[in-house]
Design a protein around this motif. Structure first.
Motif, PDB file in Angstrom:
ATOM      1  N   GLY A  25      12.923  12.756   1.112  1.00 23.25           N
ATOM      2  CA  GLY A  25      11.788  13.403   1.307  1.00 23.25           C
ATOM      3  C   GLY A  25      10.486  12.931   2.456  1.00 23.25           C
ATOM      4  N   GLN A  26      10.876  11.890   2.602  1.00 18.60           N
ATOM      5  CA  GLN A  26      10.244  10.949   4.122  1.00 18.60           C
ATOM      6  C   GLN A  26      11.196  11.741   5.268  1.00 18.60           C
ATOM      7  OE1 GLN A  26      10.232   6.678   2.815  1.00 18.60           O
ATOM      8  NE2 GLN A  26       8.642   7.220   4.188  1.00 18.60           N
ATOM      9  N   ILE A  27      12.317  11.739   4.915  1.00 15.74           N
ATOM     10  CA  ILE A  27      12.466  12.018   5.718  1.00 15.74           C
ATOM     11  C   ILE A  27      12.202  13.824   6.280  1.00 15.74           C
ATOM     12  CG2 ILE A  27      15.528  13.105   6.970  1.00 15.74           C
ATOM     13  CD1 ILE A  27      14.342  10.196   7.193  1.00 15.74           C
ATOM     14  N   GLN A  28      12.373  15.461   5.921  1.00 19.02           N
ATOM     15  CA  GLN A  28      11.945  16.295   5.134  1.00 19.02           C
ATOM     16  C   GLN A  28      10.584  16.466   6.000  1.00 19.02           C
ATOM     17  OE1 GLN A  28      12.412  17.419   1.538  1.00 19.02           O
ATOM     18  NE2 GLN A  28      14.747  17.822   2.100  1.00 19.02           N
ATOM     19  N   GLY A  29       9.516  15.509   5.808  1.00 16.18           N
ATOM     20  CA  GLY A  29       8.450  15.047   5.683  1.00 16.18           C
ATOM     21  C   GLY A  29       7.901  14.308   7.246  1.00 16.18           C
ATOM     22  N   THR A  67       0.916  -0.859  -0.303  1.00 13.28           N
ATOM     23  CA  THR A  67       0.271  -0.006  -0.305  1.00 13.28           C
ATOM     24  C   THR A  67       0.676   1.408  -0.036  1.00 13.28           C
ATOM     25  OG1 THR A  67      -1.907  -0.892   1.448  1.00 13.28           O
ATOM     26  CG2 THR A  67      -1.513   1.496   1.366  1.00 13.28           C
ATOM     27  N   ASP A  68       1.090   2.129  -1.136  1.00 10.66           N
ATOM     28  CA  ASP A  68       1.381   3.618  -1.169  1.00 10.66           C
ATOM     29  C   ASP A  68       0.808   4.350  -0.244  1.00 10.66           C
ATOM     30  OD1 ASP A  68       3.283   5.743  -2.115  1.00 10.66           O
ATOM     31  OD2 ASP A  68       3.804   4.204  -3.766  1.00 10.66           O
ATOM     32  N   VAL A  69       1.358   4.843   0.767  1.00 12.15           N
ATOM     33  CA  VAL A  69       0.325   5.493   1.366  1.00 12.15           C
ATOM     34  C   VAL A  69       1.122   6.969   1.356  1.00 12.15           C
ATOM     35  CG1 VAL A  69      -1.667   3.981   3.013  1.00 12.15           C
ATOM     36  CG2 VAL A  69       1.561   6.000   3.435  1.00 12.15           C
ATOM     37  N   GLY A  70       1.815   7.517   0.179  1.00 12.17           N
ATOM     38  CA  GLY A  70       2.632   8.495  -0.091  1.00 12.17           C
ATOM     39  C   GLY A  70       4.204   7.982   0.275  1.00 12.17           C
ATOM     40  N   GLN A  71       4.673   7.537   0.439  1.00 12.89           N
ATOM     41  CA  GLN A  71       6.319   6.666   1.108  1.00 12.89           C
ATOM     42  C   GLN A  71       6.940   6.280   0.098  1.00 12.89           C
ATOM     43  OE1 GLN A  71       3.900   4.806   0.476  1.00 12.89           O
ATOM     44  NE2 GLN A  71       4.571   2.645   2.267  1.00 12.89           N
ATOM     45  N   GLY A  72       6.108   6.213  -0.875  1.00 11.34           N
ATOM     46  CA  GLY A  72       6.757   5.685  -2.446  1.00 11.34           C
ATOM     47  C   GLY A  72       6.763   3.970  -2.280  1.00 11.34           C
ATOM     48  N   ALA A  79      18.516  -2.811   3.411  1.00 15.42           N
ATOM     49  CA  ALA A  79      17.671  -1.354   3.458  1.00 15.42           C
ATOM     50  C   ALA A  79      17.057  -2.285   4.348  1.00 15.42           C
ATOM     51  CB  ALA A  79      16.723  -1.354   2.628  1.00 15.42           C
ATOM     52  N   LYS A  80      17.055  -1.270   5.696  1.00 14.92           N
ATOM     53  CA  LYS A  80      15.968  -1.445   6.836  1.00 14.92           C
ATOM     54  C   LYS A  80      14.751   0.000   6.583  1.00 14.92           C
ATOM     55  CE  LYS A  80      18.818  -0.351   9.906  1.00 14.92           C
ATOM     56  NZ  LYS A  80      20.160  -0.250  10.701  1.00 14.92           N
ATOM     57  N   GLY A  81      13.738  -0.021   8.220  1.00 15.97           N
ATOM     58  CA  GLY A  81      12.710   1.046   8.036  1.00 15.97           C
ATOM     59  C   GLY A  81      13.229   2.584   8.043  1.00 15.97           C
ATOM     60  N   ILE A  82      12.645   3.253   7.414  1.00 21.03           N
ATOM     61  CA  ILE A  82      12.183   4.255   7.531  1.00 21.03           C
ATOM     62  C   ILE A  82      11.354   5.860   7.663  1.00 21.03           C
ATOM     63  CG2 ILE A  82      11.658   5.552   4.955  1.00 21.03           C
ATOM     64  CD1 ILE A  82      14.801   6.483   5.467  1.00 21.03           C
ATOM     65  N   GLY A  83      10.242   5.292   7.858  1.00 24.38           N
ATOM     66  CA  GLY A  83       8.983   5.895   8.216  1.00 24.38           C
ATOM     67  C   GLY A  83       8.962   6.412   9.537  1.00 24.38           C
ATOM     68  N   GLU A  84       8.439   5.661  10.407  1.00 25.83           N
ATOM     69  CA  GLU A  84       8.133   6.832  11.157  1.00 25.83           C
ATOM     70  C   GLU A  84       9.263   7.215  12.128  1.00 25.83           C
ATOM     71  OE1 GLU A  84       4.273   3.696  13.113  1.00 25.83           O
ATOM     72  OE2 GLU A  84       6.204   2.480  11.608  1.00 25.83           O
ATOM     73  N   SER A  91      11.267   8.735  10.583  1.00 26.51           N
ATOM     74  CA  SER A  91      11.460   9.909  10.228  1.00 26.51           C
ATOM     75  C   SER A  91      11.006  11.425  11.331  1.00 26.51           C
ATOM     76  CB  SER A  91      11.482  10.146   8.703  1.00 26.51           C
ATOM     77  OG  SER A  91       9.549  10.352   9.083  1.00 26.51           O
ATOM     78  N   MET A  92      10.412  10.694  12.434  1.00 20.63           N
ATOM     79  CA  MET A  92       9.910  12.411  12.773  1.00 20.63           C
ATOM     80  C   MET A  92      10.082  11.930  14.537  1.00 20.63           C
ATOM     81  SD  MET A  92       5.785  11.868  13.670  1.00 20.63           S
ATOM     82  CE  MET A  92       5.763  13.066  14.986  1.00 20.63           C
ATOM     83  N   ILE A  93      10.799  10.719  15.122  1.00 19.04           N
ATOM     84  CA  ILE A  93      10.514  11.231  16.402  1.00 19.04           C
ATOM     85  C   ILE A  93      11.572  11.397  17.098  1.00 19.04           C
ATOM     86  CG2 ILE A  93      10.675   8.865  17.891  1.00 19.04           C
ATOM     87  CD1 ILE A  93       9.843   6.585  16.122  1.00 19.04           C
TER      88      ILE A  93
END
Length: 306
Positions: free
Chosen positions: A197-201, A44-49, A257-262, A264-266
């Motif tokens: 872009g994910q890090i910036q978001g 599922t692509d929720v904007g993370q590419g 690779a590893k995870g980067i989504g959450e 990015s903001m913590i």
């Protein structure tokens, strides 16, 4: 008077559902008559590419152009469960399932010893070789023994350190974020532009969490129900975010690779809070650090020193 402060914060984040909960992904890869490969994967692509990342992984394994990889991901009648777009798991978990399916298909395709993919398809059809392969991956975690503390609750782990530079108006309590530097170890970065872009978001979300966003209740009813009252960062509130990737390869991940989504903001909000303390010497424990809360803390500090 406006004062400048610098703060840092570090975080560690476990990828996936964790604690032994079944964290499985499945995918299929199929060579088609036009020489392209279709990857069936419930990503599922929720904007993370995520779709692009899956195409890149498949392209690398199969030694094909990204343009020749087709992702089908929206119909459960022709694909299997890949798990949710949650827990920063898609690149690691589902990427591994795509990698597994494409490796199996590549082995079959290589047996033909033919470069033209359309001719490979005909060769497989003539020799009753299935042009489709299934891929599977399950994260290696266990539940934690609550008595001994032993276990493997997550794998792998993502790390980051954020630096924040803020300006605090000690007469009004207003905090402006002047600079964010985000340094991340998310393993091998599959798509650097999307990752940045994910890090910036994530940094923008962290700024909102740290100094702006607050749900206000009154007897169980949310008072600020729209964006007139619920304040989020605008482009004027978010400074240029400097992104640094430390590509420490994760051997169990797809191409490291590893995870980067959450992640990015913590670390952004605590870095901002530490920067506020560095600027004016008050520690905010109740987020967001709104002007009212900062001013109240400053007033309390002054009263103690009178």
């Amino acid at each position: 008077m406006k004062k400048i402060g610098v703060g840092y914060a570090c975080m560690i984040y476990g990828t996936g559902y964790g604690n032994g909960f079944p964290d499985e992904s499945r995918a299929s890869a199929e060579l088609t008559s036009d020489g392209k490969v279709t990857v069936f994967v419930e990503v599922t692509d929720v904007g993370q590419g995520a779709k692009n990342v899956m195409r890149q992984i498949a392209s690398e394994v199969l030694d094909m152009r990204v343009e020749d990889i087709v992702i089908k991901n929206v119909n459960t009648s022709y694909m299997m469960d890949s798990g949710t777009a949650a827990a920063s798991r898609q690149t690691y978990n589902t990427g591994n399932a795509v990698l597994n399916a494409c490796k199996k298909l590549k082995e079959k395709m290589d047996e033909a010893s033919i470069k033209d993919k359309e001719k490979v398809f005909k060769y497989m059809a003539d020799n009753a070789i299935s042009p489709r392969e299934e891929g599977y991956f399950k994260a290696n975690t266990t539940s934690v023994n609550l008595e001994t503390g032993e276990g493997n609750p997550y794998w792998p782990y993502t790390f980051s350190t954020n630096k924040a530079v803020v300006q605090v108006d000690d007469e009004r309590g207003k905090v402006d974020v002047l600079e964010i530097t985000a340094c991340h170890d998310s393993g091998k970065i599959i798509n650097p532009l999307m990752a940045e872009g994910q890090i910036q978001g994530g940094a923008a979300m962290g700024i909102g969490y740290g100094i702006m966003e607050e749900v206000i209740f009154n007897k169980g009813t949310i008072k600020n129900q729209n964006f007139n009252d619920y304040i989020i960062p605008t482009s004027k509130d978010v400074p240029k975010v400097k992104t640094i990737f430390v590509e420490e390869i994760e051997n169990s991940g797809p191409y490291g690779a590893k995870g980067i989504g959450e992640p990015s903001m913590i670390a952004t909000a605590p870095a901002i809070i530490n920067a506020i303390y560095d600027a004016v010497g008050v520690r905010i424990y109740d987020l967001p650090a709104s002007p009212e809360k900062v001013l109240k803390a400053l007033t309390s500090k002054r009263e103690k020193h009178e």
